[in-house]
Design an enzyme around this catalytic site. Structure first.
Site, mmCIF file in Angstrom:
data_model
loop_
_atom_site.group_PDB
_atom_site.id
_atom_site.type_symbol
_atom_site.label_atom_id
_atom_site.label_comp_id
_atom_site.label_asym_id
_atom_site.label_seq_id
_atom_site.Cartn_x
_atom_site.Cartn_y
_atom_site.Cartn_z
ATOM 1 N N LYS A 210 0.844 -1.213 0.000
ATOM 2 C CA LYS A 210 0.000 0.000 0.000
ATOM 3 C C LYS A 210 0.867 1.247 0.000
ATOM 4 O O LYS A 210 0.651 2.176 -0.776
ATOM 5 C CB LYS A 210 -0.925 -0.019 1.208
ATOM 6 C CG LYS A 210 -1.903 1.149 1.239
ATOM 7 C CD LYS A 210 -2.786 1.117 2.473
ATOM 8 C CE LYS A 210 -3.787 -0.002 2.434
ATOM 9 N NZ LYS A 210 -4.746 0.044 3.555
ATOM 10 N N GLU A 216 10.025 -5.747 3.947
ATOM 11 C CA GLU A 216 10.276 -7.040 3.307
ATOM 12 C C GLU A 216 9.911 -7.005 1.823
ATOM 13 O O GLU A 216 10.674 -7.475 0.965
ATOM 14 C CB GLU A 216 9.483 -8.156 4.002
ATOM 15 C CG GLU A 216 9.835 -8.381 5.459
ATOM 16 C CD GLU A 216 8.935 -7.619 6.414
ATOM 17 O OE1 GLU A 216 8.797 -8.049 7.568
ATOM 18 O OE2 GLU A 216 8.352 -6.581 5.987
ATOM 19 N N GLY A 271 -5.223 -5.596 5.438
ATOM 20 C CA GLY A 271 -4.440 -6.526 4.620
ATOM 21 C C GLY A 271 -5.020 -7.926 4.570
ATOM 22 O O GLY A 271 -5.099 -8.553 3.504
ATOM 23 N N ARG A 272 -5.456 -8.435 5.716
ATOM 24 C CA ARG A 272 -5.950 -9.807 5.766
ATOM 25 C C ARG A 272 -7.365 -9.941 5.200
ATOM 26 O O ARG A 272 -7.904 -11.040 5.116
ATOM 27 C CB ARG A 272 -5.887 -10.337 7.199
ATOM 28 C CG ARG A 272 -6.626 -9.484 8.221
ATOM 29 C CD ARG A 272 -6.267 -9.911 9.640
ATOM 30 N NE ARG A 272 -6.856 -9.077 10.670
ATOM 31 C CZ ARG A 272 -6.346 -7.920 11.093
ATOM 32 N NH1 ARG A 272 -5.249 -7.443 10.547
ATOM 33 N NH2 ARG A 272 -6.941 -7.252 12.067
ATOM 34 N N GLU A 357 -4.544 -12.675 13.708
ATOM 35 C CA GLU A 357 -4.191 -11.258 13.676
ATOM 36 C C GLU A 357 -5.412 -10.409 14.025
ATOM 37 O O GLU A 357 -5.282 -9.321 14.589
ATOM 38 C CB GLU A 357 -3.655 -10.872 12.289
ATOM 39 C CG GLU A 357 -2.978 -9.506 12.265
ATOM 40 C CD GLU A 357 -2.201 -9.249 10.994
ATOM 41 O OE1 GLU A 357 -0.967 -9.448 10.991
ATOM 42 O OE2 GLU A 357 -2.830 -8.863 9.982
ATOM 43 N N HIS A 388 -2.653 -39.070 9.178
ATOM 44 C CA HIS A 388 -1.425 -39.824 9.428
ATOM 45 C C HIS A 388 -0.372 -38.951 10.097
ATOM 46 O O HIS A 388 0.817 -39.276 10.067
ATOM 47 C CB HIS A 388 -0.902 -40.405 8.110
ATOM 48 C CG HIS A 388 -1.843 -41.389 7.492
ATOM 49 N ND1 HIS A 388 -1.745 -42.750 7.710
ATOM 50 C CD2 HIS A 388 -2.925 -41.211 6.697
ATOM 51 C CE1 HIS A 388 -2.720 -43.372 7.054
ATOM 52 N NE2 HIS A 388 -3.447 -42.456 6.431
ATOM 53 N N LYS A 508 8.710 -4.885 14.463
ATOM 54 C CA LYS A 508 9.165 -4.167 13.268
ATOM 55 C C LYS A 508 10.134 -3.044 13.641
ATOM 56 O O LYS A 508 11.185 -2.864 13.021
ATOM 57 C CB LYS A 508 7.970 -3.555 12.532
ATOM 58 C CG LYS A 508 7.134 -4.520 11.724
ATOM 59 C CD LYS A 508 6.054 -3.714 10.997
ATOM 60 C CE LYS A 508 5.146 -4.591 10.165
ATOM 61 N NZ LYS A 508 4.114 -3.784 9.478
#
Length: 541
Positions: A210, A216, A271-272, A357, A388, A508
């Site tokens: 954004k 990152e 964001g999510r 979050e 399994h 951060k």
């Protein structure tokens, strides 16, 4: 009369649920089904292409009545309307929460600060559609005139988890002559492996940030720029091989991207919750604009259901209330999401961000410490692989782990008996978890006495089963919106802000400070452990 302003533990429904839970802890699902043969039909709901069977939960009609009462006392209906009408319910950031506007049909209106947000949403969708069509058809050419054969999405968090999940989920519908890759981790290996076998003159990068300053993402984006220029040699090539999903035109232009190829999204999209915005550009390129709009229609169908349906038949409300029931009254710390569909292999990872979050909060909207547990841990893997791996713990461990099983009547890839075998396991696992096997039943099978305790299944372990006809773009949209609104339901009950994420900030800030220290030689002013680790890294890197 209790209201949402009343502390949670003082609401009449909460007190009644606490008392009711004590009685329910001694009741087994075997008894509940024996006492009500119609239970398997009664405790179901259906909407937006999804069928929910929640009969294998440790609930009765009284439980549901009290949970619905709790939702009403917590003001859930009012909160839903506030979200859908653009009120700034993300109070700590003073923002509206309008992911529902991303899938609102043309002609609807949702206002924020007096501005209708639906027209600009559709303007961006139209721009995305035009771009996707050009890439898919080969009309969009790289700098040397070659067709784009590779699309690499660079993002992190919601700018990565949603697109990755959606691409994998809808791969059956994707254009197979284009390779899609996703880079998120700042670990250089992630980028290096993503482009290892690609040619720069056939590769298009979608950079999703954004602000266009996300550490990152921009680190990876600049590495991608250097990688492309090492082959293409000319800065003018960047505009043909990079597009931006951002709102920062200045930084986008500075990077070398033509701002005509910048796709906008808004502050009211977390964001999510953003995979159906421009963040989903990679999804649209993969499956095409028509299928993308089908996915949006699935989202919208669940939105309408959540907004208009009484809570006792409301799929997201029911899932959210059941989560509160187990988290706060049965000490369940985790929830397992178990899709019996290989295409949904990344769905549990996507839900981890959406749920944890959103509701991993210890402070209420009023600024006080929460009174109850919030934000259970979500996890899972596709079946039958998980059987399994970790199902042993779910069946015979000491922790209560409510499960959501997701299955489909039809497979997208018919192959012999495979799908019948897959679905047999869905129904069998839920049945085994609910009813278990008693010592008497084990003995009746002739099992040696010494082994009997080891082969007893206590049962009484709750689960939901979600079924749909087959995995389509519309069904995926419905499924995601189901969990989005279930999370919102939980947050409303707990009185927390499900739409901020201040908990990610401190790490951060410290990482930025430490990065400079790792690359320098200055004095360290951390605790003794951190100082020593930095010194050791400096000496050995």
């Amino acid at each position: 009369m209790t209201t949402a302003a009343t502390p949670l533990s003082e609401r009449s429904a909460w007190k009644a649920l606490a008392q009711h839970a004590e009685a329910m802890k001694e009741v087994h699902l075997r008894t509940l089904f024996a006492e009500d043969p119609s239970r398997g039909e009664k405790f179901t709901a259906e909407a937006a292409g999804l069928f929910l069977d929640y009969s294998k939960n440790r609930v009765t009609g009284e439980t549901l009545k009290l949970l619905v009462q709790l939702a009403e006392e917590s003001g859930l209906k009012t909160h839903i309307e506030a979200m859908f009408t653009g009120e700034k319910i993300n109070t700590t950031e003073n923002r509206a929460v309008l992911h529902v506007a991303l899938r609102a049909p043309k002609g609807e209106s949702i206002f924020v600060d007096g501005v209708d947000q639906v027209p600009p949403v559709h303007a961006v969708l139209d721009k995305m559609s035009d771009f996707a069509d050009r890439v898919r058809s080969g009309e969009w050419k790289g700098y040397t005139g070659k067709k784009i054969k590779n699309v690499v999405n660079i993002g992190i968090g919601g700018s990565d988890l949603g697109p990755v999940m959606a691409y994998e989920a809808l791969k059956h519908y994707s254009q197979r002559d284009i390779i899609f890759r996703f880079v998120s981790n700042v670990d250089g290996t992630d980028f290096a492996e993503a482009v290892e076998d690609l040619s720069a003159d056939e590769t298009l990068f979608l950079v999703a940030s954004k602000t266009f300053t996300t550490l990152e993402t921009m680190t990876n984006a600049h590495s991608a720029r250097e990688w492309a220029l090492a082959s293409l040699k000319d800065d003018a090539a960047i505009a043909k091989h990079f597009v931006a999903i951002s709102t920062n035109a200045k930084e986008v232009s500075k990077f070398g991207i033509d701002t005509a190829n910048m796709f906008e999204f808004w502050d009211w999209v977390g964001g999510r919750y953003s995979m159906d915005s421009a963040i989903g550009l990679s999804t649209m390129v993969a499956i095409g604009p028509n299928a993308f709009r089908e996915m949006l229609a699935g989202f919208h169908a669940m939105d309408v259901h959540f907004r208009t349906t009484p809570f006792e038949n409301n799929l997201p409300a029911l899932l959210g209330l059941l989560t509160v029931w187990y988290t706060d009254f049965f000490d369940a710390q985790t929830m397992a999401v178990l899709p019996y569909e290989q295409y949904l292999k990344r769905f549990p990872a996507y839900l981890q961000q959406l749920t944890m979050e959103s509701n991993g909060k210890h402070v209420t909207l009023a600024g006080t410490h929460v009174e109850t547990e919030t934000g259970p841990i979500y996890w899972g893997e596709p079946g039958t692989n998980g059987q399994h791996s970790f199902y042993q713990l779910i069946h015979q461990g000491t922790r209560l782990i409510p499960c959501d099983f997701i299955g489909f009547y039809k497979t997208l890839n018919p192959l012999g008996r495979h799908h019948d075998m897959l679905m047999a396991n869905v129904f069998a696992q839920a049945e085994a978890l609910a009813f278990g096997k008693t010592a008497e039943e084990v003995k009746a099978e002739g099992v040696p006495e010494a082994l009997v305790p080891h082969k007893v299944f206590e049962g009484n372990r709750p689960s939901n089963i979600l079924l749909a006809e087959k995995l389509t773009p519309a069904v995926l949209g419905s499924l995601i919106a189901l969990y989005e609104h279930a999370v919102f339901t939980q947050g409303t009950i707990w009185g927390i802000d499900s739409f901020d994420q201040w908990g990610v900030e401190l790490g951060k800030v410290l990482a930025t400070r430490i990065l400079g220290e790792l690359e320098g030689t200055g004095e360290l002013k951390h605790d003794t452990s951190t100082n020593r680790l930095i010194e050791k890294y400096r000496a050995n890197k």
